[in-house]
Scaffold this motif. Structure first.
Motif, PDB file in Angstrom:
ATOM      1  N   ASN A   1       0.807  -1.219   0.000  1.00 13.47           N
ATOM      2  CA  ASN A   1       0.000   0.000   0.000  1.00 13.47           C
ATOM      3  C   ASN A   1       0.841   1.269   0.000  1.00 13.47           C
ATOM      4  OD1 ASN A   1      -2.512  -1.347   0.109  1.00 13.47           O
ATOM      5  ND2 ASN A   1      -2.306  -1.635   2.318  1.00 13.47           N
ATOM      6  N   SER A   2       2.152   1.130   0.033  1.00 13.58           N
ATOM      7  CA  SER A   2       3.036   2.286   0.162  1.00 13.58           C
ATOM      8  C   SER A   2       2.946   3.210  -1.044  1.00 13.58           C
ATOM      9  CB  SER A   2       4.482   1.828   0.341  1.00 13.58           C
ATOM     10  OG  SER A   2       5.361   2.935   0.323  1.00 13.58           O
ATOM     11  N   LEU A   3       2.902   4.519  -0.785  1.00 10.73           N
ATOM     12  CA  LEU A   3       2.921   5.501  -1.869  1.00 10.73           C
ATOM     13  C   LEU A   3       4.302   5.598  -2.513  1.00 10.73           C
ATOM     14  CD1 LEU A   3       0.749   8.311  -0.247  1.00 10.73           C
ATOM     15  CD2 LEU A   3       0.090   6.788  -2.110  1.00 10.73           C
ATOM     16  N   LEU A   4       5.283   4.935  -1.923  1.00  9.51           N
ATOM     17  CA  LEU A   4       6.608   4.876  -2.560  1.00  9.51           C
ATOM     18  C   LEU A   4       6.531   4.136  -3.889  1.00  9.51           C
ATOM     19  CD1 LEU A   4       8.920   4.136   0.504  1.00  9.51           C
ATOM     20  CD2 LEU A   4       8.839   6.251  -0.854  1.00  9.51           C
ATOM     21  N   ASN A   5       5.511   3.304  -4.078  1.00 11.08           N
ATOM     22  CA  ASN A   5       5.334   2.611  -5.353  1.00 11.08           C
ATOM     23  C   ASN A   5       5.059   3.608  -6.472  1.00 11.08           C
ATOM     24  OD1 ASN A   5       5.576  -0.066  -4.280  1.00 11.08           O
ATOM     25  ND2 ASN A   5       3.524   0.157  -3.433  1.00 11.08           N
ATOM     26  N   GLU A   6       4.213   4.615  -6.189  1.00 13.11           N
ATOM     27  CA  GLU A   6       3.955   5.653  -7.184  1.00 13.11           C
ATOM     28  C   GLU A   6       5.233   6.423  -7.500  1.00 13.11           C
ATOM     29  OE1 GLU A   6      -0.252   5.055  -5.654  1.00 13.11           O
ATOM     30  OE2 GLU A   6       1.784   4.658  -5.036  1.00 13.11           O
ATOM     31  N   VAL A   7       5.999   6.717  -6.457  1.00 13.73           N
ATOM     32  CA  VAL A   7       7.252   7.451  -6.640  1.00 13.73           C
ATOM     33  C   VAL A   7       8.209   6.634  -7.508  1.00 13.73           C
ATOM     34  CG1 VAL A   7       9.249   8.438  -5.466  1.00 13.73           C
ATOM     35  CG2 VAL A   7       6.976   8.635  -4.430  1.00 13.73           C
ATOM     36  N   GLU A   8       8.319   5.340  -7.228  1.00 18.18           N
ATOM     37  CA  GLU A   8       9.221   4.484  -7.999  1.00 18.18           C
ATOM     38  C   GLU A   8       8.795   4.397  -9.464  1.00 18.18           C
ATOM     39  OE1 GLU A   8      11.458   0.485  -6.887  1.00 18.18           O
ATOM     40  OE2 GLU A   8       9.352   0.069  -7.354  1.00 18.18           O
ATOM     41  N   LEU A   9       7.491   4.325  -9.718  1.00 23.63           N
ATOM     42  CA  LEU A   9       7.014   4.264 -11.096  1.00 23.63           C
ATOM     43  C   LEU A   9       7.346   5.547 -11.851  1.00 23.63           C
ATOM     44  CD1 LEU A   9       3.579   2.475 -10.586  1.00 23.63           C
ATOM     45  CD2 LEU A   9       5.635   1.539 -11.642  1.00 23.63           C
ATOM     46  N   ILE A  10       7.276   6.682 -11.185  1.00 21.13           N
ATOM     47  CA  ILE A  10       7.662   7.937 -11.824  1.00 21.13           C
ATOM     48  C   ILE A  10       9.165   7.952 -12.088  1.00 21.13           C
ATOM     49  CG2 ILE A  10       7.826  10.446 -11.505  1.00 21.13           C
ATOM     50  CD1 ILE A  10       5.152  10.264  -9.980  1.00 21.13           C
ATOM     51  N   GLN A  11       9.957   7.391 -11.167  1.00 16.13           N
ATOM     52  CA  GLN A  11      11.394   7.266 -11.402  1.00 16.13           C
ATOM     53  C   GLN A  11      11.674   6.387 -12.625  1.00 16.13           C
ATOM     54  OE1 GLN A  11      12.322   6.022  -7.152  1.00 16.13           O
ATOM     55  NE2 GLN A  11      14.137   7.273  -7.576  1.00 16.13           N
ATOM     56  N   ILE A  12      10.905   5.310 -12.780  1.00 14.59           N
ATOM     57  CA  ILE A  12      11.066   4.433 -13.938  1.00 14.59           C
ATOM     58  C   ILE A  12      10.757   5.187 -15.223  1.00 14.59           C
ATOM     59  CG2 ILE A  12      10.043   2.432 -15.118  1.00 14.59           C
ATOM     60  CD1 ILE A  12       9.767   1.127 -12.349  1.00 14.59           C
ATOM     61  N   VAL A  13       9.652   5.923 -15.232  1.00 19.79           N
ATOM     62  CA  VAL A  13       9.302   6.737 -16.398  1.00 19.79           C
ATOM     63  C   VAL A  13      10.423   7.718 -16.715  1.00 19.79           C
ATOM     64  CG1 VAL A  13       7.757   8.582 -17.191  1.00 19.79           C
ATOM     65  CG2 VAL A  13       6.801   6.529 -16.136  1.00 19.79           C
ATOM     66  N   ASP A  14      10.929   8.381 -15.699  1.00 18.44           N
ATOM     67  CA  ASP A  14      12.016   9.353 -15.860  1.00 18.44           C
ATOM     68  C   ASP A  14      13.247   8.686 -16.492  1.00 18.44           C
ATOM     69  OD1 ASP A  14      13.446  11.918 -15.287  1.00 18.44           O
ATOM     70  OD2 ASP A  14      14.534  10.665 -13.847  1.00 18.44           O
ATOM     71  N   GLU A  15      13.607   7.511 -15.989  1.00 17.20           N
ATOM     72  CA  GLU A  15      14.798   6.819 -16.480  1.00 17.20           C
ATOM     73  C   GLU A  15      14.613   6.324 -17.917  1.00 17.20           C
ATOM     74  OE1 GLU A  15      18.665   5.347 -16.298  1.00 17.20           O
ATOM     75  OE2 GLU A  15      17.610   6.555 -14.786  1.00 17.20           O
ATOM     76  N   VAL A  16      13.444   5.757 -18.221  1.00 18.89           N
ATOM     77  CA  VAL A  16      13.195   5.225 -19.570  1.00 18.89           C
ATOM     78  C   VAL A  16      13.274   6.326 -20.617  1.00 18.89           C
ATOM     79  CG1 VAL A  16      11.407   4.289 -21.092  1.00 18.89           C
ATOM     80  CG2 VAL A  16      11.858   3.198 -18.898  1.00 18.89           C
ATOM     81  N   TYR A  17      12.578   7.435 -20.368  1.00 15.12           N
ATOM     82  CA  TYR A  17      12.517   8.470 -21.400  1.00 15.12           C
ATOM     83  C   TYR A  17      13.807   9.274 -21.491  1.00 15.12           C
ATOM     84  CZ  TYR A  17       7.702   7.287 -22.265  1.00 15.12           C
ATOM     85  OH  TYR A  17       6.574   6.598 -22.622  1.00 15.12           O
ATOM     86  N   ARG A  18      14.560   9.334 -20.419  1.00 13.23           N
ATOM     87  CA  ARG A  18      15.886   9.960 -20.513  1.00 13.23           C
ATOM     88  C   ARG A  18      16.814   9.098 -21.351  1.00 13.23           C
ATOM     89  NH1 ARG A  18      18.869  11.361 -15.450  1.00 13.23           N
ATOM     90  NH2 ARG A  18      17.480  10.030 -14.242  1.00 13.23           N
ATOM     91  N   ARG A  19      16.737   7.764 -21.173  1.00 13.44           N
ATOM     92  CA  ARG A  19      17.577   6.872 -21.976  1.00 13.44           C
ATOM     93  C   ARG A  19      17.186   6.927 -23.455  1.00 13.44           C
ATOM     94  NH1 ARG A  19      19.218   1.265 -18.883  1.00 13.44           N
ATOM     95  NH2 ARG A  19      19.799   2.170 -16.864  1.00 13.44           N
ATOM     96  N   LEU A  20      15.893   7.088 -23.714  1.00 16.08           N
ATOM     97  CA  LEU A  20      15.415   7.170 -25.094  1.00 16.08           C
ATOM     98  C   LEU A  20      15.516   8.586 -25.663  1.00 16.08           C
ATOM     99  CD1 LEU A  20      12.237   4.890 -24.854  1.00 16.08           C
ATOM    100  CD2 LEU A  20      14.482   4.296 -25.777  1.00 16.08           C
TER     101      LEU A  20
ATOM    102  N   LYS B   1      -8.457  13.042   1.189  1.00 25.21           N
ATOM    103  CA  LYS B   1      -7.527  11.909   1.216  1.00 25.21           C
ATOM    104  C   LYS B   1      -6.712  11.856  -0.073  1.00 25.21           C
ATOM    105  CE  LYS B   1      -5.728   8.025   2.663  1.00 25.21           C
ATOM    106  NZ  LYS B   1      -4.687   8.012   3.729  1.00 25.21           N
ATOM    107  N   GLY B   2      -7.366  12.132  -1.193  1.00 27.82           N
ATOM    108  CA  GLY B   2      -6.661  12.154  -2.473  1.00 27.82           C
ATOM    109  C   GLY B   2      -5.603  13.234  -2.529  1.00 27.82           C
ATOM    110  N   ILE B   3      -5.911  14.409  -2.000  1.00 28.48           N
ATOM    111  CA  ILE B   3      -4.940  15.511  -1.958  1.00 28.48           C
ATOM    112  C   ILE B   3      -3.747  15.128  -1.083  1.00 28.48           C
ATOM    113  CG2 ILE B   3      -4.554  17.917  -1.284  1.00 28.48           C
ATOM    114  CD1 ILE B   3      -7.567  18.382  -1.806  1.00 28.48           C
ATOM    115  N   GLU B   4      -4.031  14.521   0.066  1.00 27.25           N
ATOM    116  CA  GLU B   4      -2.962  14.093   0.974  1.00 27.25           C
ATOM    117  C   GLU B   4      -2.021  13.098   0.276  1.00 27.25           C
ATOM    118  OE1 GLU B   4      -2.462  11.323   4.983  1.00 27.25           O
ATOM    119  OE2 GLU B   4      -4.409  12.231   4.535  1.00 27.25           O
ATOM    120  N   GLU B   5      -2.583  12.156  -0.468  1.00 21.67           N
ATOM    121  CA  GLU B   5      -1.761  11.171  -1.172  1.00 21.67           C
ATOM    122  C   GLU B   5      -0.885  11.844  -2.231  1.00 21.67           C
ATOM    123  OE1 GLU B   5      -4.321   8.137  -2.711  1.00 21.67           O
ATOM    124  OE2 GLU B   5      -4.855   7.354  -0.723  1.00 21.67           O
TER     125      GLU B   5
END
Length: 324
Positions: free
Chosen positions: A155-174, A265-269
């Protein structure tokens, strides 16, 4: 003269040159997925219609390619059912399977079916073709590949953060210049609640999701056709068109959604995700976009899309949190 062979509309052949380029992209994506600890799976091209139907909303269900049953499938259909000419009812008699519309619903089915063999949290990636009975047009095909990455069992919101990091890394490499559009379905539910149309959350999100394609006037027209009141539509306008920095938008939202528990709750997340990102070396721009709705019904939390900053094109990546 023999007729020249052809392929179905909305499908493509790929030449060796195109395959080399595509394989380079896929290999780059796989490397990043594996860098973050995701492992591959594959699922069948076909799923039972009982698995697929009802997961994509009414509009999505219409875009499912159905597969006819084997053998003399029409023999079990009564004459009166044929004469009724009701395709929806008839389909249930002659088709039990369909081509997968996306990779998310098959993944959810995979997890439920194999849950005793999976160690959670389970991080998987999947790169396979999907099929949609959509009208072919520029950039939209009936057969295309999806590259999915998911985490389940956390349930960790770190999962959302990690997915954004993945997006950042993929498109920077491309070497592609993109922006991440971020929103939260709880915020959209809160907006529907405060404008007095909570029961029409699906109609509202489906319409809002088309804003950049059909424009505000047509979105309002669709909302009106779906039975959303004129007062609610008027109240909705300044909310979905909020401008400013991410922090300014969040602050304004807190005022507007103060009476909505789910909205707050959505704003907090979202604020939690932005606070984490501020501490990381993410080069890609991340923007809070309240017009982002992601029409699929299974999302329950953060939702995001990635768009090119250098050319007019639809989203090239999308996803979000969902409960199964």
């Amino acid at each position: 003269m023999a007729q020249k062979p052809s392929i179905p509309k909305g499908t493509r052949d790929f030449s060796p040159v195109e395959m080399v380029k595509r394989n380079y992209i896929f290999d780059t994506i796989k490397e990043v997925f594996q860098l973050y600890g995701f492992m591959p799976i594959e699922t069948p091209s076909m799923e039972n219609l009982s698995t697929l139907m009802g997961k994509y909303g009414e509009e999505g269900d219409k875009l499912l390619f159905k597969v006819l049953n084997s053998g003399d499938f029409i023999s079990k259909v009564r004459d009166e059912q044929l004469q009724e000419r009701n395709s929806a009812k008839l389909t249930t008699k002659i088709s039990e399977k369909g081509l997968r519309y996306d990779l998310t619903v098959p993944f959810a089915r995979y997890v439920v079916q194999h849950r005793n063999d999976i160690n959670f949290p389970f991080k998987r990636y999947q790169i396979q073709p999907v099929w949609r009975a959509d009208r072919p047009q520029k950039g939209r095909y009936r057969e295309f590949y999806q590259c999915d990455v998911d985490v389940i069992g956390s349930n960790s919101l770190l999962n959302e953060v990690e997915l954004i990091q993945i997006v950042d890394e993929v498109y920077r490499r491309l070497q592609l210049n993109v922006v991440v559009k971020l929103n939260n379905r709880k915020i959209l539910a809160g907006i529907a609640e405060i404008i007095g149309e909570a029961e029409k959350i699906i109609d509202i999100t489906v319409a809002i999701d088309k804003l950049d394609k059909i424009g505000l006037d047509n979105v309002n027209k669709e909302l009106e056709e779906k039975g959303v009141s004129a007062k609610a539509i008027e109240t909705l306008q300044p909310i979905i068109l909020l401008s400013g920095t991410n922090a300014e938008k969040a602050a304004k939202l807190k005022e507007l959604l103060a009476d909505s528990e789910v909205g707050m709750k959505g704003i907090e997340e979202l604020e939690t995700v932005f606070n984490y990102l501020d501490k990381l070396d993410v080069k890609t721009e991340v923007e809070l976009d309240l017009t982002l709705a992601r029409g699929l019904n299974y999302y329950t939390g953060a939702i995001f899309e990635v768009k090119s900053k250098d050319m007019e094109f639809g989203s090239i990546t999308g996803g979000g949190r969902y409960e199964i």
